[in-house]
Design an enzyme around this catalytic site. Sequence first.
Site, PDB file in Angstrom:
ATOM      1  N   PHE A  74      -8.295  21.000   8.989  1.00  0.00           N
ATOM      2  CA  PHE A  74      -9.602  20.694   9.568  1.00  0.00           C
ATOM      3  C   PHE A  74     -10.631  20.503   8.468  1.00  0.00           C
ATOM      4  O   PHE A  74     -10.604  21.190   7.442  1.00  0.00           O
ATOM      5  CB  PHE A  74     -10.078  21.831  10.482  1.00  0.00           C
ATOM      6  CG  PHE A  74      -9.421  21.862  11.839  1.00  0.00           C
ATOM      7  CD1 PHE A  74      -8.679  20.801  12.308  1.00  0.00           C
ATOM      8  CD2 PHE A  74      -9.565  22.971  12.656  1.00  0.00           C
ATOM      9  CE1 PHE A  74      -8.085  20.826  13.559  1.00  0.00           C
ATOM     10  CE2 PHE A  74      -8.980  23.022  13.908  1.00  0.00           C
ATOM     11  CZ  PHE A  74      -8.241  21.941  14.360  1.00  0.00           C
ATOM     12  N   GLU A  75     -11.574  19.625   8.724  1.00  0.00           N
ATOM     13  CA  GLU A  75     -12.647  19.355   7.775  1.00  0.00           C
ATOM     14  C   GLU A  75     -13.437  20.615   7.405  1.00  0.00           C
ATOM     15  O   GLU A  75     -13.907  20.769   6.283  1.00  0.00           O
ATOM     16  CB  GLU A  75     -13.594  18.310   8.366  1.00  0.00           C
ATOM     17  CG  GLU A  75     -14.759  17.944   7.479  1.00  0.00           C
ATOM     18  CD  GLU A  75     -15.702  16.964   8.167  1.00  0.00           C
ATOM     19  OE1 GLU A  75     -16.837  16.819   7.689  1.00  0.00           O
ATOM     20  OE2 GLU A  75     -15.302  16.357   9.170  1.00  0.00           O
TER      21      GLU A  75
END
Length: 277
Positions: A74-75
């Site tokens: 995930f970012e």
Amino acid sequence: MTTDSALDAPARIQAPDALPAPDAPPAYTASELLAVMSARLLKEGQTVFAGVGIPLLAAILAQKTRAPGLTILFEGGVIGPFVEAGKLPPSTNEQRCTRRANMLVSITEVLLMLQRGYVDVGFMGGAQIDRFGNLNSSFIGDPAHPKIRLPGTGGGNDIASLADMIVAMKHEKRRFVEKVDFITSPGFLDGGDTRAQAGLPAGGMFRVVTDLGIMGFDAVTKAMTVLALHPGVTAQAIKANTGFDLPVPADAPVTEPPTELELSILRELDPQRLYTA
């Protein structure tokens, strides 16, 4: 970084004569179709940069069916998130993403992973895409006076600049345009070797998955082309919903419909149909 040659073309196809009757309604939604077809493109051992919604559902589905060793990133800095059925996160930056995750790092460290080549596939959507795979998620219309303002880049530009990309989106003429209003995330820019000339020698657009078919990109011109059609979809239908000349080979195969197992996993993950309605 995984190269295009190491990523398969549309998985599990059937002959055109195996199509269902034209009047038979599909037993799945367009969003479920996007998730399933995207999941089939992901491979064992890959690290996938996934956003919320269809990208996350596809990545989890791949883990549960064909690639248990797939790593989701995930970012917000979460590596290997644990996602409970019925509790899909609304944002990759939400704290519930961190519970029972394999690792939590900073956003800076995530970007360093991209830059060092540790991310195989980036997975996102967009408001517009053009023939060379450039994505727009910034605004629609004149930059000085836009008609619609969109969420913007987030980490989209970094991901598209440094990893092989899979895009999942609805196939509409207003989305598949000759030239995007703004390049938020680069595909192959103006085609040919213009991406490399711009200083982006790695990565690029790999596949575009829509509710009508699966598209790839010509090895030389880097222009979009149809690789496979979904059951019941004709070449005329896909051309009518595209705002540029999109080649459809006469012998384009037909994808195998979602299986009961694939659909049951998706519906368990998203029982409220927040993303799969």
